[in-house]
Design a protein around this motif. Sequence first.
Motif, mmCIF file in Angstrom:
data_model
loop_
_atom_site.group_PDB
_atom_site.id
_atom_site.type_symbol
_atom_site.label_atom_id
_atom_site.label_comp_id
_atom_site.label_asym_id
_atom_site.label_seq_id
_atom_site.Cartn_x
_atom_site.Cartn_y
_atom_site.Cartn_z
ATOM 1 N N ASN A 5 -2.212 10.142 -0.783
ATOM 2 C CA ASN A 5 -3.352 10.884 -0.262
ATOM 3 C C ASN A 5 -4.075 11.649 -1.370
ATOM 4 O OD1 ASN A 5 -5.036 11.821 1.941
ATOM 5 N ND2 ASN A 5 -4.048 13.802 1.613
ATOM 6 N N SER A 6 -3.320 12.239 -2.289
ATOM 7 C CA SER A 6 -3.942 12.977 -3.400
ATOM 8 C C SER A 6 -4.741 12.044 -4.306
ATOM 9 C CB SER A 6 -2.875 13.693 -4.230
ATOM 10 O OG SER A 6 -2.263 14.705 -3.461
ATOM 11 N N ILE A 7 -4.208 10.858 -4.551
ATOM 12 C CA ILE A 7 -4.917 9.897 -5.401
ATOM 13 C C ILE A 7 -6.160 9.386 -4.670
ATOM 14 C CG2 ILE A 7 -4.793 7.669 -6.577
ATOM 15 C CD1 ILE A 7 -1.723 8.191 -6.851
ATOM 16 N N ILE A 8 -6.022 9.072 -3.408
ATOM 17 C CA ILE A 8 -7.137 8.514 -2.646
ATOM 18 C C ILE A 8 -8.253 9.539 -2.454
ATOM 19 C CG2 ILE A 8 -7.830 7.666 -0.353
ATOM 20 C CD1 ILE A 8 -4.980 6.374 -0.205
ATOM 21 N N ASN A 9 -7.901 10.739 -1.992
ATOM 22 C CA ASN A 9 -8.903 11.729 -1.589
ATOM 23 C C ASN A 9 -9.129 12.852 -2.587
ATOM 24 O OD1 ASN A 9 -9.388 10.515 1.007
ATOM 25 N ND2 ASN A 9 -7.361 11.247 1.582
ATOM 26 N N GLY A 10 -8.290 12.913 -3.612
ATOM 27 C CA GLY A 10 -8.385 14.030 -4.540
ATOM 28 C C GLY A 10 -7.710 15.256 -3.952
ATOM 29 N N LYS A 11 -7.541 16.267 -4.789
ATOM 30 C CA LYS A 11 -6.910 17.505 -4.313
ATOM 31 C C LYS A 11 -7.300 18.616 -5.268
ATOM 32 C CE LYS A 11 -2.586 19.344 -2.689
ATOM 33 N NZ LYS A 11 -1.184 19.089 -2.449
ATOM 34 N N ASN A 12 -7.749 19.709 -4.718
ATOM 35 C CA ASN A 12 -8.240 20.829 -5.513
ATOM 36 C C ASN A 12 -9.313 20.325 -6.482
ATOM 37 O OD1 ASN A 12 -6.421 22.501 -4.115
ATOM 38 N ND2 ASN A 12 -4.811 22.071 -5.590
ATOM 39 N N LYS A 13 -9.059 20.412 -7.776
ATOM 40 C CA LYS A 13 -10.054 19.959 -8.762
ATOM 41 C C LYS A 13 -9.922 18.483 -9.120
ATOM 42 C CE LYS A 13 -11.653 24.162 -9.819
ATOM 43 N NZ LYS A 13 -12.944 24.653 -10.125
ATOM 44 N N MET A 14 -8.875 17.836 -8.608
ATOM 45 C CA MET A 14 -8.668 16.413 -8.903
ATOM 46 C C MET A 14 -9.667 15.572 -8.111
ATOM 47 S SD MET A 14 -5.184 14.264 -8.393
ATOM 48 C CE MET A 14 -5.258 12.568 -7.917
ATOM 49 N N PRO A 15 -10.345 14.646 -8.799
ATOM 50 C CA PRO A 15 -11.330 13.811 -8.089
ATOM 51 C C PRO A 15 -10.656 12.775 -7.195
ATOM 52 C CG PRO A 15 -11.110 13.059 -10.347
ATOM 53 C CD PRO A 15 -10.271 14.303 -10.219
ATOM 54 N N ARG A 16 -11.421 12.277 -6.243
ATOM 55 C CA ARG A 16 -10.941 11.171 -5.402
ATOM 56 C C ARG A 16 -11.078 9.883 -6.190
ATOM 57 N NH1 ARG A 16 -14.021 11.102 -0.255
ATOM 58 N NH2 ARG A 16 -12.742 9.288 0.075
ATOM 59 N N TRP A 17 -10.052 9.069 -6.131
ATOM 60 C CA TRP A 17 -10.068 7.814 -6.887
ATOM 61 C C TRP A 17 -10.344 6.601 -6.014
ATOM 62 C CZ3 TRP A 17 -10.893 8.115 -11.761
ATOM 63 C CH2 TRP A 17 -10.479 9.255 -12.463
ATOM 64 N N SER A 18 -10.463 6.804 -4.712
ATOM 65 C CA SER A 18 -10.700 5.667 -3.823
ATOM 66 C C SER A 18 -12.053 5.011 -4.069
ATOM 67 C CB SER A 18 -10.599 6.108 -2.359
ATOM 68 O OG SER A 18 -11.547 7.116 -2.079
ATOM 69 N N ASP A 19 -12.973 5.743 -4.690
ATOM 70 C CA ASP A 19 -14.290 5.172 -5.004
ATOM 71 C C ASP A 19 -14.264 4.298 -6.254
ATOM 72 O OD1 ASP A 19 -15.276 6.618 -2.851
ATOM 73 O OD2 ASP A 19 -15.943 8.284 -4.103
ATOM 74 N N LYS A 20 -13.255 4.491 -7.104
ATOM 75 C CA LYS A 20 -13.233 3.794 -8.393
ATOM 76 C C LYS A 20 -12.083 2.818 -8.557
ATOM 77 C CE LYS A 20 -15.723 7.422 -10.591
ATOM 78 N NZ LYS A 20 -16.094 8.172 -11.682
ATOM 79 N N LEU A 21 -11.057 2.965 -7.746
ATOM 80 C CA LEU A 21 -9.878 2.108 -7.885
ATOM 81 C C LEU A 21 -9.662 1.290 -6.621
ATOM 82 C CD1 LEU A 21 -7.411 4.669 -9.496
ATOM 83 C CD2 LEU A 21 -8.676 2.862 -10.651
ATOM 84 N N LYS A 22 -9.118 0.107 -6.800
ATOM 85 C CA LYS A 22 -8.780 -0.758 -5.681
ATOM 86 C C LYS A 22 -7.518 -0.214 -4.998
ATOM 87 C CE LYS A 22 -10.328 -4.748 -8.306
ATOM 88 N NZ LYS A 22 -9.863 -5.912 -9.051
ATOM 89 N N PRO A 23 -7.335 -0.513 -3.719
ATOM 90 C CA PRO A 23 -6.128 -0.036 -3.020
ATOM 91 C C PRO A 23 -4.825 -0.423 -3.722
ATOM 92 C CG PRO A 23 -7.684 -0.922 -1.429
ATOM 93 C CD PRO A 23 -8.246 -1.215 -2.804
ATOM 94 N N GLU A 24 -4.778 -1.642 -4.274
ATOM 95 C CA GLU A 24 -3.539 -2.050 -4.954
ATOM 96 C C GLU A 24 -3.334 -1.276 -6.261
ATOM 97 O OE1 GLU A 24 -6.706 -5.276 -5.495
ATOM 98 O OE2 GLU A 24 -5.874 -4.216 -3.808
ATOM 99 N N GLU A 25 -4.414 -0.833 -6.896
ATOM 100 C CA GLU A 25 -4.288 -0.008 -8.103
ATOM 101 C C GLU A 25 -3.795 1.385 -7.731
ATOM 102 O OE1 GLU A 25 -7.667 -1.767 -11.114
ATOM 103 O OE2 GLU A 25 -8.380 -0.567 -9.403
ATOM 104 N N ILE A 26 -4.263 1.908 -6.615
ATOM 105 C CA ILE A 26 -3.811 3.217 -6.142
ATOM 106 C C ILE A 26 -2.328 3.163 -5.797
ATOM 107 C CG2 ILE A 26 -4.041 4.891 -4.251
ATOM 108 C CD1 ILE A 26 -7.096 4.244 -4.323
ATOM 109 N N GLN A 27 -1.904 2.099 -5.128
ATOM 110 C CA GLN A 27 -0.477 1.927 -4.814
ATOM 111 C C GLN A 27 0.352 1.884 -6.096
ATOM 112 O OE1 GLN A 27 1.386 1.713 -2.050
ATOM 113 N NE2 GLN A 27 -0.253 1.905 -0.568
ATOM 114 N N ALA A 28 -0.147 1.152 -7.091
ATOM 115 C CA ALA A 28 0.572 1.037 -8.365
ATOM 116 C C ALA A 28 0.664 2.392 -9.056
ATOM 117 C CB ALA A 28 -0.120 0.010 -9.262
#
Length: 120
Positions: free
Chosen positions: A83-106
Amino acid sequence: MGDWKRAVCYTIFSFVFFCLYSGFSTVWGQEEEEINPKKLFEYHCATCHGENGKGTKRGRELKAPDLADSDWQAQKKDEEILNSIINGKNKMPRWSDKLKPEEIQALAGYVRKLVPKKRT
């Protein structure tokens, strides 16, 4: 030109075309590349989390967690990390816009591997 010569030429042309096309599809990136989570982490995450997950000066200023801390790892569920990688958290950006789902899982799996192994 005779029919058999035309057939041979057509067969050779088709074979050469197929071989060249197959080779070029690899060069042009049409085949799926293997995901390298370490490189993804180094490129997208290491600026704040450091290459080893312990954090950088910038990351500490932004209150990024020490991903290599065994206590932090024990407190976090896999879903929370995802969830943190997908949606970001605090100052961390969301990566779901730039990474594929399989990259997020990895990446999530790689975060789990950042804890130093205990010596026995």
